[in-house]
Design a protein around this motif. Structure first.
Motif, PDB file in Angstrom:
ATOM      1  N   LEU A 201      31.217  39.174  -0.231  1.00 37.77           N
ATOM      2  CA  LEU A 201      31.868  40.117  -0.771  1.00 37.77           C
ATOM      3  C   LEU A 201      32.985  41.030  -0.163  1.00 37.77           C
ATOM      4  O   LEU A 201      33.860  41.121  -0.783  1.00 37.77           O
ATOM      5  N   ALA A 202      32.736  41.166   1.167  1.00 37.18           N
ATOM      6  CA  ALA A 202      33.773  41.738   2.143  1.00 37.18           C
ATOM      7  C   ALA A 202      34.986  40.563   1.877  1.00 37.18           C
ATOM      8  O   ALA A 202      36.067  41.006   2.313  1.00 37.18           O
ATOM      9  N   ASN A 203      34.536  39.311   2.207  1.00 36.60           N
ATOM     10  CA  ASN A 203      35.685  38.323   2.031  1.00 36.60           C
ATOM     11  C   ASN A 203      36.810  38.429   3.451  1.00 36.60           C
ATOM     12  O   ASN A 203      37.740  38.483   3.131  1.00 36.60           O
ATOM     13  N   PRO A 204      36.330  38.686   4.612  1.00 39.43           N
ATOM     14  CA  PRO A 204      37.228  38.558   5.676  1.00 39.43           C
ATOM     15  C   PRO A 204      37.726  37.376   6.031  1.00 39.43           C
ATOM     16  O   PRO A 204      37.356  36.093   5.554  1.00 39.43           O
ATOM     17  N   GLU A 205      38.888  37.664   6.886  1.00 36.55           N
ATOM     18  CA  GLU A 205      39.715  36.364   7.312  1.00 36.55           C
ATOM     19  C   GLU A 205      38.840  35.624   8.449  1.00 36.55           C
ATOM     20  O   GLU A 205      38.870  34.426   8.354  1.00 36.55           O
ATOM     21  N   ILE A 206      38.066  36.493   9.242  1.00 38.38           N
ATOM     22  CA  ILE A 206      37.519  35.791  10.490  1.00 38.38           C
ATOM     23  C   ILE A 206      36.062  36.455  10.375  1.00 38.38           C
ATOM     24  O   ILE A 206      36.171  37.748  10.539  1.00 38.38           O
ATOM     25  N   LEU A 207      35.048  35.950  10.763  1.00 34.88           N
ATOM     26  CA  LEU A 207      33.540  36.260  11.126  1.00 34.88           C
ATOM     27  C   LEU A 207      33.475  36.118  12.435  1.00 34.88           C
ATOM     28  O   LEU A 207      33.507  34.872  13.272  1.00 34.88           O
ATOM     29  N   VAL A 208      32.876  37.023  13.053  1.00 33.58           N
ATOM     30  CA  VAL A 208      32.548  37.170  14.599  1.00 33.58           C
ATOM     31  C   VAL A 208      30.786  37.494  14.559  1.00 33.58           C
ATOM     32  O   VAL A 208      30.473  38.639  13.993  1.00 33.58           O
ATOM     33  N   CYS A 209      30.075  36.521  15.069  1.00 32.67           N
ATOM     34  CA  CYS A 209      28.736  36.792  15.193  1.00 32.67           C
ATOM     35  C   CYS A 209      28.551  37.333  16.550  1.00 32.67           C
ATOM     36  O   CYS A 209      28.714  36.617  17.634  1.00 32.67           O
ATOM     37  N   ILE A 210      27.724  38.532  16.605  1.00 30.90           N
ATOM     38  CA  ILE A 210      27.657  39.317  17.907  1.00 30.90           C
ATOM     39  C   ILE A 210      26.173  39.027  18.455  1.00 30.90           C
ATOM     40  O   ILE A 210      25.257  39.356  17.671  1.00 30.90           O
ATOM     41  N   GLY A 211      25.956  38.099  19.534  1.00 34.04           N
ATOM     42  CA  GLY A 211      24.607  37.674  19.961  1.00 34.04           C
ATOM     43  C   GLY A 211      24.052  36.547  19.332  1.00 34.04           C
ATOM     44  O   GLY A 211      24.454  36.141  18.421  1.00 34.04           O
ATOM     45  N   GLY A 212      22.907  36.098  20.095  1.00 29.88           N
ATOM     46  CA  GLY A 212      22.255  34.822  19.806  1.00 29.88           C
ATOM     47  C   GLY A 212      21.714  34.738  18.429  1.00 29.88           C
ATOM     48  O   GLY A 212      21.983  33.757  17.569  1.00 29.88           O
ATOM     49  N   PRO A 213      20.717  35.686  18.107  1.00 29.05           N
ATOM     50  CA  PRO A 213      20.254  35.859  16.628  1.00 29.05           C
ATOM     51  C   PRO A 213      21.243  35.440  15.352  1.00 29.05           C
ATOM     52  O   PRO A 213      20.865  34.908  14.752  1.00 29.05           O
ATOM     53  N   SER A 214      22.246  36.316  15.824  1.00 29.94           N
ATOM     54  CA  SER A 214      23.336  36.314  14.511  1.00 29.94           C
ATOM     55  C   SER A 214      23.957  35.065  14.413  1.00 29.94           C
ATOM     56  O   SER A 214      24.266  34.504  13.368  1.00 29.94           O
ATOM     57  N   ALA A 215      24.232  34.536  15.862  1.00 26.06           N
ATOM     58  CA  ALA A 215      24.901  33.079  15.893  1.00 26.06           C
ATOM     59  C   ALA A 215      24.075  32.219  15.294  1.00 26.06           C
ATOM     60  O   ALA A 215      24.389  31.096  14.556  1.00 26.06           O
ATOM     61  N   GLN A 216      22.875  32.035  15.500  1.00 25.52           N
ATOM     62  CA  GLN A 216      21.777  31.243  14.915  1.00 25.52           C
ATOM     63  C   GLN A 216      21.669  31.192  13.477  1.00 25.52           C
ATOM     64  O   GLN A 216      21.675  30.167  12.934  1.00 25.52           O
ATOM     65  N   GLY A 217      21.425  32.528  13.315  1.00 28.64           N
ATOM     66  CA  GLY A 217      21.046  32.591  11.693  1.00 28.64           C
ATOM     67  C   GLY A 217      22.212  32.142  10.531  1.00 28.64           C
ATOM     68  O   GLY A 217      21.893  31.547   9.893  1.00 28.64           O
ATOM     69  N   LEU A 218      23.515  32.552  11.124  1.00 32.22           N
ATOM     70  CA  LEU A 218      24.678  32.373  10.118  1.00 32.22           C
ATOM     71  C   LEU A 218      25.449  31.497  10.550  1.00 32.22           C
ATOM     72  O   LEU A 218      26.071  30.525   9.607  1.00 32.22           O
ATOM     73  N   LEU A 219      25.421  30.846  11.758  1.00 37.64           N
ATOM     74  CA  LEU A 219      26.444  29.525  12.077  1.00 37.64           C
ATOM     75  C   LEU A 219      25.307  28.330  12.431  1.00 37.64           C
ATOM     76  O   LEU A 219      25.913  27.323  12.953  1.00 37.64           O
ATOM     77  N   GLY A 220      24.155  28.678  12.770  1.00 36.43           N
ATOM     78  CA  GLY A 220      23.205  27.236  13.424  1.00 36.43           C
ATOM     79  C   GLY A 220      23.449  27.286  14.896  1.00 36.43           C
ATOM     80  O   GLY A 220      22.819  26.383  15.141  1.00 36.43           O
ATOM     81  N   PHE A 221      23.919  28.148  15.561  1.00 35.71           N
ATOM     82  CA  PHE A 221      24.254  27.921  17.001  1.00 35.71           C
ATOM     83  C   PHE A 221      22.786  27.951  17.697  1.00 35.71           C
ATOM     84  O   PHE A 221      21.968  29.145  17.280  1.00 35.71           O
ATOM     85  N   LYS A 222      22.577  27.340  18.779  1.00 33.52           N
ATOM     86  CA  LYS A 222      21.400  27.410  19.646  1.00 33.52           C
ATOM     87  C   LYS A 222      21.802  27.756  21.107  1.00 33.52           C
ATOM     88  O   LYS A 222      22.493  26.747  21.550  1.00 33.52           O
ATOM     89  N   GLY A 223      21.633  28.845  21.680  1.00 35.31           N
ATOM     90  CA  GLY A 223      22.084  28.835  22.943  1.00 35.31           C
ATOM     91  C   GLY A 223      23.359  29.577  22.940  1.00 35.31           C
ATOM     92  O   GLY A 223      24.385  29.108  22.930  1.00 35.31           O
ATOM     93  N   ILE A 224      23.581  30.841  23.003  1.00 41.94           N
ATOM     94  CA  ILE A 224      24.673  31.681  22.842  1.00 41.94           C
ATOM     95  C   ILE A 224      25.786  31.438  23.911  1.00 41.94           C
ATOM     96  O   ILE A 224      26.982  31.435  23.941  1.00 41.94           O
ATOM     97  N   LEU A 225      25.018  31.138  25.213  1.00 38.43           N
ATOM     98  CA  LEU A 225      26.322  31.285  26.410  1.00 38.43           C
ATOM     99  C   LEU A 225      26.623  29.743  26.062  1.00 38.43           C
ATOM    100  O   LEU A 225      28.141  29.812  26.639  1.00 38.43           O
TER     101      LEU A 225
END
Length: 277
Positions: A201-225
């Protein structure tokens, strides 16, 4: 002046340290004398209003139906399905906030003081998603308003952005986990449909996930570093946008030397925004 220069890596003072402990949920200090807490006798049943045997209140009556922990009784799968339905029915951010306010499927709601939905400009070009509210956020009902939020504001200012005009900020979970613990996978799964709909709904141009849980939950990343600073595509449900992960300000407060990594991420974000202009 760079973000690395603008933010001093000096050790925090005693007051700042105590504030950080309180924000992290540390509520009891240790003294010099050892104490055997297991030997302390429990208070008699009359002093425990909901002391129970088999979940019953004193006198054999069942606990009141209005107790807030009843929200935890919802089966996780049912709660996730309900969350998906409520999120999909919301056609504006205001409707989504109202849907979250009525949602009883996440047990965190019972222990939190406030629903922490969002802050900043919903029409901003950048949307940032953190992990979950802390003590200050829970008290005020806004994300990133404590020491981590103050550092985030300085990070944004270093590349010419403000949350008032340019950035929309939310969290993976809208309720504070007790003691600022890491959210469980079950809690993330239940709340995920709401933040996904919020991004759509916000429809941003760019999404930035801050921290490991957000990066894993939304982008599927494991290991934030290892994954921070890497551009990927995120499917909002209506279009694909650029997305990246970066380190959480709370981590930077504990590890000031890692600010150099976030400065690289911020410069990459600024370059991407300038390229889209």
């Amino acid at each position: 002046m760079s973000f690395s220069d603008a933010v001093s890596p000096d050790e925090p003072g005693p007051y700042e340290l105590l504030s950080w402990y309180a924000e992290m949920g540390v509520t009891e200090a240790l003294d010099e004398e050892p104490h055997d807490h297991f030997s302390a006798s429990a208070p008699p049943p009359a002093q425990r209003p909901f002391a129970t045997l088999a979940g019953r209140a004193p006198g054999g009556a069942p606990p009141p139906a209005s107790r807030p922990i009843a929200a935890a009784a919802t089966a996780p799968d049912d709660a996730t399905l309900t969350a998906r339905a409520l999120a999909r029915e919301a056609h504006t951010l205001d409707e989504l906030r109202a849907a979250l306010a009525t949602f009883e499927g996440c047990a965190l709601k019972a222990t939190a003081k406030n629903l922490v939905f969002a802050d900043g400009n919903p029409e901003g070009r950048v949307m940032m998603v953190g992990e979950a509210p802390g003590a200050d956020e829970d008290r005020l009902g806004l994300p990133f308003v404590g020491r981590s939020g103050q550092l985030l504001d300085r990070m944004l200012a270093a590349i010419g952005l403000t949350r008032k005009d340019d950035v929309y900020i939310a969290n993976l979970l809208p309720w504070r986990p007790p003691g600022n613990r890491t959210p469980t996978p079950q809690e993330v799964a239940i709340c995920l449909p709401f933040i996904q709909r919020q991004i759509e709904l916000a429809n941003p141009e760019i999404l930035v996930c801050i921290g490991g849980p957000s990066a894993q939950g939304l982008l599927g990343f494991k290991g934030i570093l290892a994954s921070r600073g890497k551009w990927v595509e995120y499917d909002t449900g209506s279009r694909r946008i650029r997305a990246m992960a970066t380190l959480h300000p709370a981590y930077l407060l504990r590890q000031p030397l890692q600010k150099r990594l976030v400065w690289r991420d911020l410069r990459a974000l600024k370059t991407a925004l300038e390229a889209e202009t």
